[in-house]
Design a protein around this motif. Structure first.
Motif, short mmCIF file in Angstrom:
data_model
loop_
_atom_site.label_atom_id
_atom_site.label_comp_id
_atom_site.label_asym_id
_atom_site.label_seq_id
_atom_site.Cartn_x
_atom_site.Cartn_y
_atom_site.Cartn_z
N ILE A 67 2.28 55.02 9.42
CA ILE A 67 1.30 55.74 8.60
C ILE A 67 -0.09 55.20 8.92
CG2 ILE A 67 0.50 56.16 6.24
CD1 ILE A 67 3.02 57.67 6.91
N TYR A 68 -1.03 56.09 9.14
CA TYR A 68 -2.41 55.70 9.40
C TYR A 68 -3.26 56.07 8.19
CZ TYR A 68 -0.87 55.15 14.20
OH TYR A 68 -0.20 54.75 15.32
N VAL A 69 -4.06 55.14 7.75
CA VAL A 69 -4.90 55.33 6.57
C VAL A 69 -6.34 55.06 6.95
CG1 VAL A 69 -5.41 54.57 4.22
CG2 VAL A 69 -3.04 54.64 5.01
N GLN A 70 -7.22 55.94 6.54
CA GLN A 70 -8.63 55.69 6.77
C GLN A 70 -9.43 56.32 5.64
OE1 GLN A 70 -10.19 56.54 10.66
NE2 GLN A 70 -12.29 56.75 9.91
N ASP A 71 -10.32 55.54 5.06
CA ASP A 71 -11.26 56.10 4.10
C ASP A 71 -12.67 55.74 4.55
OD1 ASP A 71 -11.67 53.45 3.44
OD2 ASP A 71 -10.52 53.54 1.56
N GLN A 72 -13.61 55.76 3.67
CA GLN A 72 -15.00 55.55 4.06
C GLN A 72 -15.31 54.11 4.46
OE1 GLN A 72 -17.20 56.99 0.69
NE2 GLN A 72 -16.97 59.14 1.27
N SER A 231 -1.38 60.40 -0.45
CA SER A 231 -1.62 61.56 0.42
C SER A 231 -1.39 61.20 1.89
CB SER A 231 -3.03 62.09 0.23
OG SER A 231 -4.00 61.11 0.57
N PHE A 232 -1.60 59.94 2.26
CA PHE A 232 -1.39 59.52 3.64
C PHE A 232 0.11 59.46 3.98
CE2 PHE A 232 -5.52 57.74 2.50
CZ PHE A 232 -6.30 58.23 3.54
N PHE A 233 0.96 59.45 2.94
CA PHE A 233 2.41 59.47 3.12
C PHE A 233 2.97 60.89 2.96
CE2 PHE A 233 1.23 55.23 1.87
CZ PHE A 233 2.08 54.39 2.55
N ASN A 234 2.08 61.89 3.00
CA ASN A 234 2.43 63.29 2.76
C ASN A 234 2.78 63.55 1.30
OD1 ASN A 234 1.99 63.87 5.41
ND2 ASN A 234 4.11 64.37 5.91
N GLY A 235 2.27 62.73 0.41
CA GLY A 235 2.49 62.94 -1.02
C GLY A 235 1.34 63.69 -1.65
N ASP A 236 1.61 64.32 -2.77
CA ASP A 236 0.61 65.10 -3.49
C ASP A 236 0.04 64.25 -4.63
OD1 ASP A 236 -0.94 66.88 -4.88
OD2 ASP A 236 0.57 68.47 -4.97
N PRO A 237 -1.19 63.79 -4.54
CA PRO A 237 -1.77 62.96 -5.60
C PRO A 237 -1.97 63.70 -6.91
CG PRO A 237 -3.45 63.53 -3.99
CD PRO A 237 -2.14 64.01 -3.43
N GLU A 238 -1.85 65.03 -6.88
CA GLU A 238 -1.99 65.80 -8.12
C GLU A 238 -0.65 66.04 -8.81
OE1 GLU A 238 -4.99 66.42 -9.24
OE2 GLU A 238 -5.70 65.38 -7.44
N ARG A 239 0.43 65.60 -8.18
CA ARG A 239 1.76 65.76 -8.80
C ARG A 239 2.47 64.40 -8.77
NH1 ARG A 239 5.00 70.40 -5.97
NH2 ARG A 239 3.91 69.59 -4.12
N ILE A 240 2.10 63.56 -9.73
CA ILE A 240 2.69 62.23 -9.86
C ILE A 240 3.35 62.13 -11.23
CG2 ILE A 240 2.25 59.75 -9.95
CD1 ILE A 240 -0.09 60.16 -8.07
N VAL A 241 4.64 61.94 -11.24
CA VAL A 241 5.40 61.78 -12.48
C VAL A 241 5.70 60.29 -12.66
CG1 VAL A 241 7.61 62.22 -13.62
CG2 VAL A 241 6.41 64.08 -12.46
#
Length: 752
Positions: A67-72, A231-241
């Motif tokens: 997994i590759y992660v990059q932010d500002q 989101s970098f793991f293909n997860g949806d940050p708007e759908r977290i239970v």
């Protein structure tokens, strides 16, 4: 001039970073961005998880997932593994600084992803007494999480996410015990998290130096990490239970009602735990603190000296003090405390923020928070097992129960109901048993109704199991579902499936609180138990934790598979598929769905209807969950007077408690939680009233209820009192962000 040049270079680097675009996860590695601005040798920071001594599962894995992660501001590369079960795993990712040294007993410090991580091995569990009581397992450096995703060949973007908070009474358990592949294969990303246990995670003297709830903040930081990086793991940050079992379920619901998680969650999944469960919050934190620090030898210290004293203690001394306190508490208060209440430290109500210190998490009691519209507008899926207290009463507390039944005349009919009432601290009114409810349970005619609800033909042990299950587990879940349904959808289930393979599979997941699993709990091919003298009492109905085996594969505290724990019976495997499917549906869509049902899963809607689903071999929709029993244990006037229950003489009984008819049992819950920091001189560590000290411990027995003279009527006849059928959504300033100290983030971490 040199300062100006440095300033201009910093501005240019920041502007260039702001123009970068996040890399897409999956597929081929993205190209290395130009002008990273950070030397490569600094980014070559390897996750320390790989250096721990934990024994890792010996099953073969194939390293093929990066997994590759990059932010500002930073970049990261995370190397995971493909598990034999058919999922991708990223293990032992550190989400907070190690809580050791000066960070011991302090709130966690968030660690952003940066550099290279070899996430192929689990981090150690948090320290705790081993289930065989022979030593300590785990390490204080334990704030890790694990991310499990579907395989890339099944890849689709934006998988919904479930964060799992393990149970174990807040002083045992680990994230490594849960094999999540059955859920992940239903297109769900599962994140399992670890948090500090026992005094290391919860001890407090209600002063700013030791404000408590450190482990709740651990969980909150793990949620923040998931929200930022999933989101970098293909997860949806708007759908977290947010999900959990037992004490983990209570923690999940508590966190969902705080400003610290506002906007982060899309739902809550709570198994056998609620915010008003008796084990959700420590109702006597001052007494807990005084007794534990006495056992640790730090009871004479005050202010910062307390923290310094605690930070100097060895791990062995801390775990030993927790264990001694737990044993002494059970010895003094009895088996009901062991079944229902916190046995050591736990979450505490901090009080309202005063703007001087870091913001608090629990501003009031959970019951008050629920009545003050602090329930989030997100759905909840919650439920209980048919006989929650079975494993405890027929197991480690069997001798105590037998002694009560033998030595105390009319124990079940007259003594047990009042003792249960005093143990149900999650529903206390202003710190004590509701005096109106207490009056009901002092009425002999009312007690006859309660005892008759336990069954006239069943054995005494079965009556104790049913009564404690109804009052200590079913009633808090019932109230929670009712109150939650005023704000959002509330889906309720009763897990009643009888395993074809095991009597008490929950013991594998919760050995420290239920007792170790042994061969007596394994059924043979014809459904009988091996070598079990008590088989006539244990009919195999599911108890606390027994449903977990239908969500997860069993693992040891350190993540190793446990031989003999696999489901092999076809009916058991079908139940697992049904349970994981309905949970996955809830995570995906906010509503559970079970194909075996004739209709859609109904919402709980109200206490009068209390629609729910029985999960068994013949799963079905039912109404009025334990309706009359909930009315009796909760003192609910609408239910007590209903023709459905038809209780003889109930009208005359209720005339003796007119306040109950005015307000209901939960009416007049005064918002009087004290901010302990408002006057620190009144709460100096060690200055606890010791007028009634019992040998070894300070006032461990529940306080007797006192009459409240300031009761107020809300008018009308609301079912739960003070909770009208339709509640207006009040617009208050409570929904604003917590106050921050200048220059500090919410958790005390310096802003970047």
């Amino acid at each position: 001039m040199l300062l100006k040049i440095c300033w201009m270079l910093s501005v240019l680097a920041l502007c260039q970073a702001n123009l970068r675009i996040k890399r897409i996860v999956g597929g081929y590695p993205a190209l290395v961005p130009e002008g990273d601005g950070v030397p490569n040798d600094i980014n070559e920071k390897i996750n320390k998880t790989n250096d721990n001594n934990i024994i890792q599962p010996s099953s073969s894995t194939t390293v093929n997932n990066i997994i590759y992660v990059q932010d500002q501001y930073r970049t990261a590369e995370i190397l995971g593994v493909e598990e034999p079960e058919g999922v991708c795993a990223f293990k032992g990712i550190r989400y907070a600084e190690p809580p050791v040294g000066r960070l011991r007993f302090q709130r966690p410090v968030f660690i952003p992803l940066n550099g290279k991580y070899e996430a192929t091995k689990y981090g150690p569990p948090c320290p705790q007494l081993s289930s065989d009581n022979r030593g300590i397992v785990g390490s204080e450096d334990c704030l890790f999480l694990n991310v499990f995703t579907p395989l890339k060949k099944n890849c689709k973007k934006n998988y919904p996410v479930m964060i799992w908070i393990h149970g174990g009474g807040l002083n045992s358990g680990s994230a490594l015990q849960y094999g999540v592949s059955h859920l992940v294969k239903k297109d769900v990303i599962v994140v399992t998290i670890q948090y500090r246990l026992g005094s290391l995670g919860w001890i407090t003297n209600n002063l700013k130096e030791l404000s408590g709830n450190m482990a709740l903040f651990d969980m909150r930081i793990a949620i923040k990490w998931t929200k930022e990086y999933i989101s970098f793991f293909n997860g949806d940050p708007e759908r977290i239970v947010l999900a959990g079992q037992g004490s983990g379920a209570s923690a999940a619901t508590l966190l969902s009602m705080t400003d610290f998680t506002k906007g982060m969650l899309s739902g809550v999944f709570a198994l056998s735990g609620s915010p008003v469960s008796p084990f959700a919050v420590d109702s006597k934190p001052e007494i807990t603190y005084s007794n534990i620090t006495k056992l640790m030898g730090c009871n004479q210290a005050v202010g910062l000296e307390v923290v310094k004293c605690l930070q100097m203690l060895s791990l062995k001394d801390i775990i030993s003090a927790d264990t001694k306190f737990e044993n002494m508490k059970i010895s003094n208060e009895g088996y009901l405390t062991g079944l229902a209440n916190l046995l050591s430290t736990g979450p505490v109500v901090e009080g309202k923020n005063d703007g001087r210190f870091l913001p608090f998490l629990l501003l009031d009691t959970p019951l008050n928070l629920m009545k003050m519209n602090r329930i989030p507008k997100i759905p909840i899926l919650t439920g209980v097992n048919k006989l929650e207290t079975k494993s405890g009463i027929l197991g480690k507390y069997r001798a105590q129960v037998q002694e009560k039944l033998t030595q105390i005349p009319d124990y079940i009919n007259k003594v047990l109901p009042n003792n249960i009432l005093k143990s149900n601290s999650g529903l206390f009114k202003n710190g004590n048993v509701n005096n109106v409810l207490q009056s009901l349970f002092e009425n002999n005619n009312y007690l006859k109704l309660v005892s008759s609800s336990l069954g006239n033909t069943v054995k005494d042990f079965e009556k104790v199991v049913q009564g404690t299950t109804d009052a200590l587990f079913n009633l808090p879940a019932f109230f929670t579902s009712h109150l939650w349904s005023k704000h959002s959808s509330s889906y309720f289930y009763s897990f009643e499936y009888k395993s074809k393979s095991f009597k008490t599979p929950g013991k594998w997941f919760l050995p420290n609180i239920l007792g170790a699993h042994n061969k007596d709990n394994v059924k043979n091919d014809v459904g009988n138990t091996h070598n079990s003298a008590k088989k006539d009492e244990d009919t195999g109905e599911p108890g606390h934790g027994d449903e977990l085996i239908y969500l997860y594969d069993v693992r040891s505290i350190e993540g190793m598979p446990i031989p003999g724990s696999e489901l092999k019976d076809q009916s058991d495997i079908e139940m697992r598929d049904n349970f994981t499917s309905l949970v996955a549906e809830f995570i995906h869509h906010g509503k559970p769905r079970l194909s075996k049902l004739d209709d859609e899963w109904p919402s709980f809607t109200s206490a009068k209807r209390s629609d729910y689903v029985i999960l068994s071999e013949n799963s079905r929709i039912e109404k009025k969950f334990r309706f009359c029993e909930m009315g009796l244990w909760g003192g609910l006037p609408d239910i007590l007077q209903s023709s459905y229950c038809n209780f003889p003489g109930i009208s005359d009984i209720l005339k003796t408690v007119p306040d109950l008819l005015k307000e209901g049992v939960l009416g007049d819950v005064t918002s009087n939680a004290i901010n302990a920091l408002s006057n620190p001189l009144n709460k100096i560590a060690g200055l606890v009233n010791t007028d009634h000290i019992t040998p070894g411990l300070i006032n461990l027995s529940p306080n007797k209820p006192t009459k409240q003279n300031n009761q107020q009527s809300n008018g009308g006849l609301p079912l739960l009192g003070g909770v009208p059928v339709l509640m207006d959504q009040r617009k208050t300033t409570e929904n604003k962000r917590p106050t921050q100290r200048p220059g500090l983030g919410l958790l005390g971490k310096k802003k970047k």
